[in-house]
Design a protein around this motif. Sequence first.
Motif, PDB file in Angstrom:
ATOM      1  N   THR A 269      15.081   5.101 -20.639  1.00  0.00           N
ATOM      2  CA  THR A 269      16.444   4.841 -21.081  1.00  0.00           C
ATOM      3  C   THR A 269      16.703   5.539 -22.417  1.00  0.00           C
ATOM      4  O   THR A 269      15.843   6.232 -22.957  1.00  0.00           O
ATOM      5  CB  THR A 269      16.684   3.331 -21.235  1.00  0.00           C
ATOM      6  OG1 THR A 269      15.916   2.845 -22.347  1.00  0.00           O
ATOM      7  CG2 THR A 269      16.281   2.578 -19.970  1.00  0.00           C
TER       8      THR A 269
ATOM      9  N   SER B 174      17.017   3.985 -25.120  1.00  0.00           N
ATOM     10  CA  SER B 174      16.480   3.122 -26.168  1.00  0.00           C
ATOM     11  C   SER B 174      15.650   3.933 -27.156  1.00  0.00           C
ATOM     12  O   SER B 174      14.799   4.736 -26.772  1.00  0.00           O
ATOM     13  CB  SER B 174      15.602   2.029 -25.535  1.00  0.00           C
ATOM     14  OG  SER B 174      15.007   1.233 -26.538  1.00  0.00           O
TER      15      SER B 174
ATOM     16  N   ASP C 274      17.180   5.866 -29.412  1.00  0.00           N
ATOM     17  CA  ASP C 274      18.074   6.920 -29.881  1.00  0.00           C
ATOM     18  C   ASP C 274      17.349   8.266 -30.002  1.00  0.00           C
ATOM     19  O   ASP C 274      17.476   8.978 -30.987  1.00  0.00           O
ATOM     20  CB  ASP C 274      18.672   6.515 -31.235  1.00  0.00           C
ATOM     21  CG  ASP C 274      19.849   7.400 -31.641  1.00  0.00           C
ATOM     22  OD1 ASP C 274      20.500   7.958 -30.746  1.00  0.00           O
ATOM     23  OD2 ASP C 274      20.079   7.550 -32.857  1.00  0.00           O
TER      24      ASP C 274
ATOM     25  N   ASN D 100      19.915   6.844 -16.077  1.00  0.00           N
ATOM     26  CA  ASN D 100      19.806   6.052 -17.300  1.00  0.00           C
ATOM     27  C   ASN D 100      20.035   6.892 -18.552  1.00  0.00           C
ATOM     28  O   ASN D 100      20.314   6.350 -19.621  1.00  0.00           O
ATOM     29  CB  ASN D 100      18.420   5.400 -17.409  1.00  0.00           C
ATOM     30  CG  ASN D 100      18.289   4.164 -16.545  1.00  0.00           C
ATOM     31  OD1 ASN D 100      19.267   3.476 -16.282  1.00  0.00           O
ATOM     32  ND2 ASN D 100      17.082   3.877 -16.095  1.00  0.00           N
TER      33      ASN D 100
ATOM     34  N   LYS E 120      30.137   3.169 -18.319  1.00  0.00           N
ATOM     35  CA  LYS E 120      29.932   1.716 -18.272  1.00  0.00           C
ATOM     36  C   LYS E 120      28.511   1.335 -17.838  1.00  0.00           C
ATOM     37  O   LYS E 120      28.272   0.214 -17.408  1.00  0.00           O
ATOM     38  CB  LYS E 120      30.971   1.066 -17.358  1.00  0.00           C
ATOM     39  CG  LYS E 120      30.883   1.454 -15.893  1.00  0.00           C
ATOM     40  CD  LYS E 120      31.989   0.755 -15.111  1.00  0.00           C
ATOM     41  CE  LYS E 120      31.905   1.051 -13.610  1.00  0.00           C
ATOM     42  NZ  LYS E 120      32.978   0.380 -12.852  1.00  0.00           N
ATOM     43  N   ARG E 121      27.575   2.263 -17.984  1.00  0.00           N
ATOM     44  CA  ARG E 121      26.177   1.982 -17.677  1.00  0.00           C
ATOM     45  C   ARG E 121      25.675   0.842 -18.559  1.00  0.00           C
ATOM     46  O   ARG E 121      26.004   0.777 -19.751  1.00  0.00           O
ATOM     47  CB  ARG E 121      25.346   3.234 -17.920  1.00  0.00           C
ATOM     48  CG  ARG E 121      23.839   3.023 -17.804  1.00  0.00           C
ATOM     49  CD  ARG E 121      23.071   4.301 -18.040  1.00  0.00           C
ATOM     50  NE  ARG E 121      23.468   4.977 -19.251  1.00  0.00           N
ATOM     51  CZ  ARG E 121      23.705   6.288 -19.348  1.00  0.00           C
ATOM     52  NH1 ARG E 121      23.568   7.081 -18.311  1.00  0.00           N
ATOM     53  NH2 ARG E 121      24.081   6.817 -20.493  1.00  0.00           N
ATOM     54  N   PRO E 122      24.845  -0.059 -18.020  1.00  0.00           N
ATOM     55  CA  PRO E 122      24.252  -1.126 -18.844  1.00  0.00           C
ATOM     56  C   PRO E 122      23.456  -0.532 -20.001  1.00  0.00           C
ATOM     57  O   PRO E 122      22.795   0.499 -19.841  1.00  0.00           O
ATOM     58  CB  PRO E 122      23.331  -1.863 -17.863  1.00  0.00           C
ATOM     59  CG  PRO E 122      23.891  -1.562 -16.506  1.00  0.00           C
ATOM     60  CD  PRO E 122      24.449  -0.174 -16.607  1.00  0.00           C
ATOM     61  N   SER E 123      23.517  -1.153 -21.161  1.00  0.00           N
ATOM     62  CA  SER E 123      22.864  -0.605 -22.353  1.00  0.00           C
ATOM     63  C   SER E 123      21.356  -0.504 -22.195  1.00  0.00           C
ATOM     64  O   SER E 123      20.708   0.335 -22.820  1.00  0.00           O
ATOM     65  CB  SER E 123      23.196  -1.465 -23.575  1.00  0.00           C
ATOM     66  OG  SER E 123      22.773  -2.811 -23.358  1.00  0.00           O
ATOM     67  N   ASN E 124      20.785  -1.370 -21.371  1.00  0.00           N
ATOM     68  CA  ASN E 124      19.340  -1.338 -21.150  1.00  0.00           C
ATOM     69  C   ASN E 124      18.954  -0.616 -19.860  1.00  0.00           C
ATOM     70  O   ASN E 124      17.842  -0.762 -19.351  1.00  0.00           O
ATOM     71  CB  ASN E 124      18.772  -2.766 -21.131  1.00  0.00           C
ATOM     72  CG  ASN E 124      19.394  -3.615 -20.032  1.00  0.00           C
ATOM     73  OD1 ASN E 124      20.423  -3.267 -19.468  1.00  0.00           O
ATOM     74  ND2 ASN E 124      18.772  -4.747 -19.732  1.00  0.00           N
TER      75      ASN E 124
END
Length: 328
Positions: free
Chosen positions: A77, A79, A81, A223, A253-257
């Motif tokens: 993902t 995650s 940055d 992701n 609108k993808r889930p943040s995780n």
Amino acid sequence: MMPQKPSERGAALLSVLLMVAVLAVIAATTLDRLRLSSKLSANGNALAQARMFTYAAEAIAVARIEDLVARDAAQTTLSGDWLGKAQSIPIPIGSATAAARDAGNCFNLNSLVTEKDGRYLASATGQDQMTSLLVVLGTNENTARVVVAAAADWADSDITPLPNSVEDDGYRSAATPYLTANRLYAHPSELRAVKGVTPAIYAKLQDWICALPDPVLSPLNVNTLLPEQAPLLAMLFPPGKMNLTLARSYLAKRPSNGYGSLIRFWAAPEIAALEPSPLVQGQVKLTSNYFLLNTIVSFGELKLAGQSMIVASPAPARVVWRSWGEEE
């Protein structure tokens, strides 16, 4: 001793002056060449040092990519940055930065073929996806199909042209004759040699294409696929079937995780209604395996830009190719 005539003394003086002038020219030329030699030597040393710093950046990136992949084997993902963020690397003299991106989020030129028994055969699915990408980017569909067929013929192993395409005979008639590669693309810039790929068409494609080391359909990681990369999602479907607005909004609108499951990704009504083929569903991923590292090393007057392709699996992560060029 006979005294010299004035004319003889003038000739002797002229000879001496001429000799001094010649010696001055020789000395100036020698000094100029010495300065040039010293400059070339210094530039060579700077280039070698800059490349060493690039190798160091690669080693750091490989270690961090291994950590990123190991953090969650089920999905990669955004995650942390890490995507596209320039990181400063401390070096004794000058400066260095490195930024990594997901190198699988692109159209893989080598997906235009599939491998069978050691030979490369044209792939209909790969050709359809490149055609869709060209159409999304503003190319007429008929023109796109001709270009795509030629691009597939460039990489396949046979010498029989696809419909509306050319093989070696189509290149022998060029002002500077050459032949098709009949092997995988080594670099996306190779596409410029394909018949029908005009500068305008290549300009449209250059930010969207890649040459992964394997003849596989582009392994898009949904992701890490950004909303501005919506054309890559749209290319999975026939031309015009998925518009860019839909693709962009769905990625936004993808889930943040992350999606956590491909079933969750494909189950959305707006995507399920497009009826993706099983082959396309299998091509989409939640993990990343290919990473492109972009480095810039400033060392003295030299500014070296580098690119390195890193493959994460099978472990350990490793660099499979690299290229350098002077940053302008």
